[in-house]
Design an enzyme around this catalytic site. Structure first.
Site, PDB file in Angstrom:
ATOM      1  N   ARG A 154      60.175  -1.572  22.783  1.00 17.63           N
ATOM      2  CA  ARG A 154      59.954  -0.652  21.651  1.00 17.63           C
ATOM      3  C   ARG A 154      60.145  -1.365  20.319  1.00 17.63           C
ATOM      4  NH1 ARG A 154      63.380   2.690  18.355  1.00 17.63           N
ATOM      5  NH2 ARG A 154      65.197   1.971  19.520  1.00 17.63           N
TER       6      ARG A 154
ATOM      7  N   GLU B  19      62.692  -3.519   9.395  1.00 22.12           N
ATOM      8  CA  GLU B  19      63.510  -3.843  10.560  1.00 22.12           C
ATOM      9  C   GLU B  19      62.778  -4.871  11.417  1.00 22.12           C
ATOM     10  OE1 GLU B  19      64.639  -0.261  12.579  1.00 22.12           O
ATOM     11  OE2 GLU B  19      65.820   0.486  10.896  1.00 22.12           O
TER      12      GLU B  19
ATOM     13  N   ARG C 265      63.609  -6.928  19.241  1.00 21.02           N
ATOM     14  CA  ARG C 265      64.942  -6.700  19.803  1.00 21.02           C
ATOM     15  C   ARG C 265      65.199  -7.437  21.114  1.00 21.02           C
ATOM     16  NH1 ARG C 265      65.951  -0.243  18.633  1.00 21.02           N
ATOM     17  NH2 ARG C 265      66.272  -0.476  16.387  1.00 21.02           N
TER      18      ARG C 265
ATOM     19  N   HIS D 142      70.063  -2.894  22.637  1.00 22.97           N
ATOM     20  CA  HIS D 142      70.180  -3.126  21.195  1.00 22.97           C
ATOM     21  C   HIS D 142      71.060  -4.353  20.991  1.00 22.97           C
ATOM     22  CE1 HIS D 142      70.818  -2.600  16.934  1.00 22.97           C
ATOM     23  NE2 HIS D 142      69.926  -1.625  16.931  1.00 22.97           N
TER      24      HIS D 142
ATOM     25  N   HIS E 192      70.308   0.630  25.087  1.00 24.49           N
ATOM     26  CA  HIS E 192      69.986   1.434  23.911  1.00 24.49           C
ATOM     27  C   HIS E 192      68.831   2.400  24.117  1.00 24.49           C
ATOM     28  CE1 HIS E 192      69.843   2.461  19.700  1.00 24.49           C
ATOM     29  NE2 HIS E 192      68.621   1.974  19.552  1.00 24.49           N
TER      30      HIS E 192
END
Length: 529
Positions: free
Chosen positions: A377, A113, A281, A235, A342
């Site tokens: 994160r 990811e 992100r 997100h 998110h």
């Protein structure tokens, strides 16, 4: 009579269940959940759990990826503890019966990811959170020492008021609104916040309705330190459809080769970051936000069509089925997506064992600020954090239990005063909507001092209205949640106003650069008692 337990756990997600399972070996455990015990952020986690499980991967690489995503303010000790203890926690999950995807060789089918330099995401299709929760819940059900209280909403922490002025008293438990509509005392020798995040503070979120920041709000009111609330992760890809409420399109789709495109089919991420679609992100969310503002379009598009129907249906069965229900066949057409709130990277300040600055109060999982995430994160580090710190906190809670003296007197019952049933519930729904809209418009992906000032002024008025309503009328779950999202919104604005730079998830047009000299530290706030 109050409910009495050795361990009182608020929240039934990965962190709370991990702790409850370990704590049950040492005493009685109560787990309180606001709705059905299966409802929470964990159940909606799609992507997976990041951990070093491949011989070609290393702890050092996972640590470095986490530090890079966190923009320089992660706590190195928290990162190392999480990364190095992760594989053992995964093995325990497998022993509990958690079913993760494997290759034909029997090895875990690891994916990649955004922000990761290696394929290290263990997953269960695209419903990993649900599978993890199932395994932990089944194991908890086998423990006679664990009792679940569903549809039970904590209102406030009960504190020992004999500690003296300006000093947080020991946490003794909570006042909670039960499924029967009564406000009762739940007492614990130790109390653990595992209440998750606060996505419902924003108008658009991937989070379920329960994510109203209750743990942070209660801890702050009790005098606990709270940190880094300005770092709220958006997100990049939630499904854009008028009937699709909060449906996340996992980052794993981009990890498997999905491409972000504009309405005209043009790719754009290479203009924003060397990793393109696999950038961290915060970068992807800001890029999409900038493109939507530039073009005036309602969404961008995530294109998976080049990967083939068979692969998509096998790897992402839940996402495929859900999109198909909205007449979007992701095998032949791109998915319309937009950013949405998110994950809360700040929270209640803890040490490496979940201890907060309030005696007897612990915080684990998304509600906690361990320092793991820094300013942003890294994908799939959240379930990992819940597993690791749930386990660590359980051990130290059990030690604390053995050294406690019995309470000399019982905390008072809830005092309802002259409160009456409300005939003005429209105030709740109106204020709820206003808070979420002003947070989206003024305290979202891109901020300015002027926007933050507007949000602060309006939130001060709303807090007064909500405080007045709270004391005049009988407590309901809606009022509890409204009071808490307003508290958390104010904390986000407060922390964002203090940080005079752009770092990670906090981007302000007034201070567009990172200031390593003045701001390479946490933003810590605490209510004066």
């Amino acid at each position: 009579m109050p409910h009495r337990f050795d361990f009182l756990v608020l929240g039934g997600g990965v962190a709370g269940l991990s702790l409850a399972l370990q704590a049950a070996r040492h005493g009685t455990v109560a787990v309180l959940t606001k709705r059905d015990r299966h409802e929470g952020n964990t159940a909606y986690a799609q992507g997976g759990i990041a951990s070093v499980l491949s011989p070609t991967d290393t702890f050092e690489e996972h640590i470095q990826d986490t530090l890079e995503a966190g923009a320089g303010i992660n706590h190195l000790d928290a990162v190392e503890v999480t990364v190095r203890e992760g594989p053992e926690r995964i093995r325990e999950l497998v022993q509990l019966g958690a079913d993760f995807n494997r290759r034909a060789t029997g090895e875990f089918d690891l994916t990649r990811e955004g922000g990761h330099s290696q394929r290290r995401i263990i997953h269960s299709g695209d419903i990993t959170g649900r599978e993890v929760q199932r395994a932990l819940m089944d194991a908890c059900d086998e423990q006679p020492n664990i009792t679940f209280f569903q549809n039970t909403s904590a209102i406030d922490l009960i504190l020992d008021r004999k500690a003296g002025p300006g000093v947080p008293g020991r946490c003794l438990g909570v006042y909670a609104l039960t499924a029967e509509g009564r406000i009762e005392r739940f007492l614990g020798k130790v109390t653990v916040l595992a209440t998750g995040g606060a996505g419902k503070v924003y108008l658009y979120t991937s989070n379920p309705d329960v994510a109203t920041g209750d743990g942070v709000a209660m801890a702050y009111r009790a005098g606990a330190e709270v940190a880094n609330m300005e770092f709220y992760q958006f997100h990049p890809t939630c499904l854009y459809h008028p009937e699709a409420k909060s449906f996340l399109i996992s980052e794993a789709l981009r990890g498997e080769g999905g491409k972000l495109r504009l309405r005209n089919g043009q790719q754009f991420m290479d203009r924003y970051h060397r990793m393109g679609e696999l950038a961290p992100r915060d970068v992807v969310a800001r890029a999409i936000d900038a493109e939507l503002k530039r073009t005036g379009d309602d969404s961008v598009f995530l294109d998976m069509t080049h990967l083939g129907r068979a692969f998509i249906m096998e790897r992402f069965p839940n996402i495929y089925t859900t999109c198909k229900a909205f007449n979007i066949d992701m095998a032949v057409q791109p998915i319309p997506v937009v950013p949405a709130a998110h994950y809360m990277c700040g929270g209640v300040v803890t040490d490496l064992y979940g201890r907060t600055s309030v005696p007897g109060l612990y915080a684990i999982g998304e509600v906690a600020h361990t320092g793991l995430h820094g300013a942003n994160r890294l994908a799939s580090n959240s379930l990992l954090e819940g597993l690791v710190f749930g386990h660590r906190a359980a051990a130290i809670c059990a030690e604390e239990l053995r050294s406690l003296s019995p309470l000399k007197e019982e905390p008072p019952e809830w005092d309802e005063g002259s409160a009456v049933a409300s005939d003005e519930s429209v105030v709740v729904t109106h204020n709820w909507d206003e808070i979420r809209r002003l947070m989206w418009n003024y305290v979202g992906i891109v901020r300015t001092d002027k926007r933050l000032m507007r949000a602060r002024r309006r939130l001060e008025l709303l807090r007064e209205e909500i405080r007045d309503y709270y004391w005049r009328f009988k407590v309901t779950r809606d009022v509890i949640e409204l009071r808490n999202i307003c508290e958390v919104a104010s904390l986000i604005v407060d922390c964002a106003s203090r940080r005079k730079e752009s770092r990670g998830l906090h981007f302000t047009l007034d201070y567009p650069n990172t200031d390593e000299h003045h701001w390479k530290h946490d933003t810590v706030v605490r209510r004066e008692l």
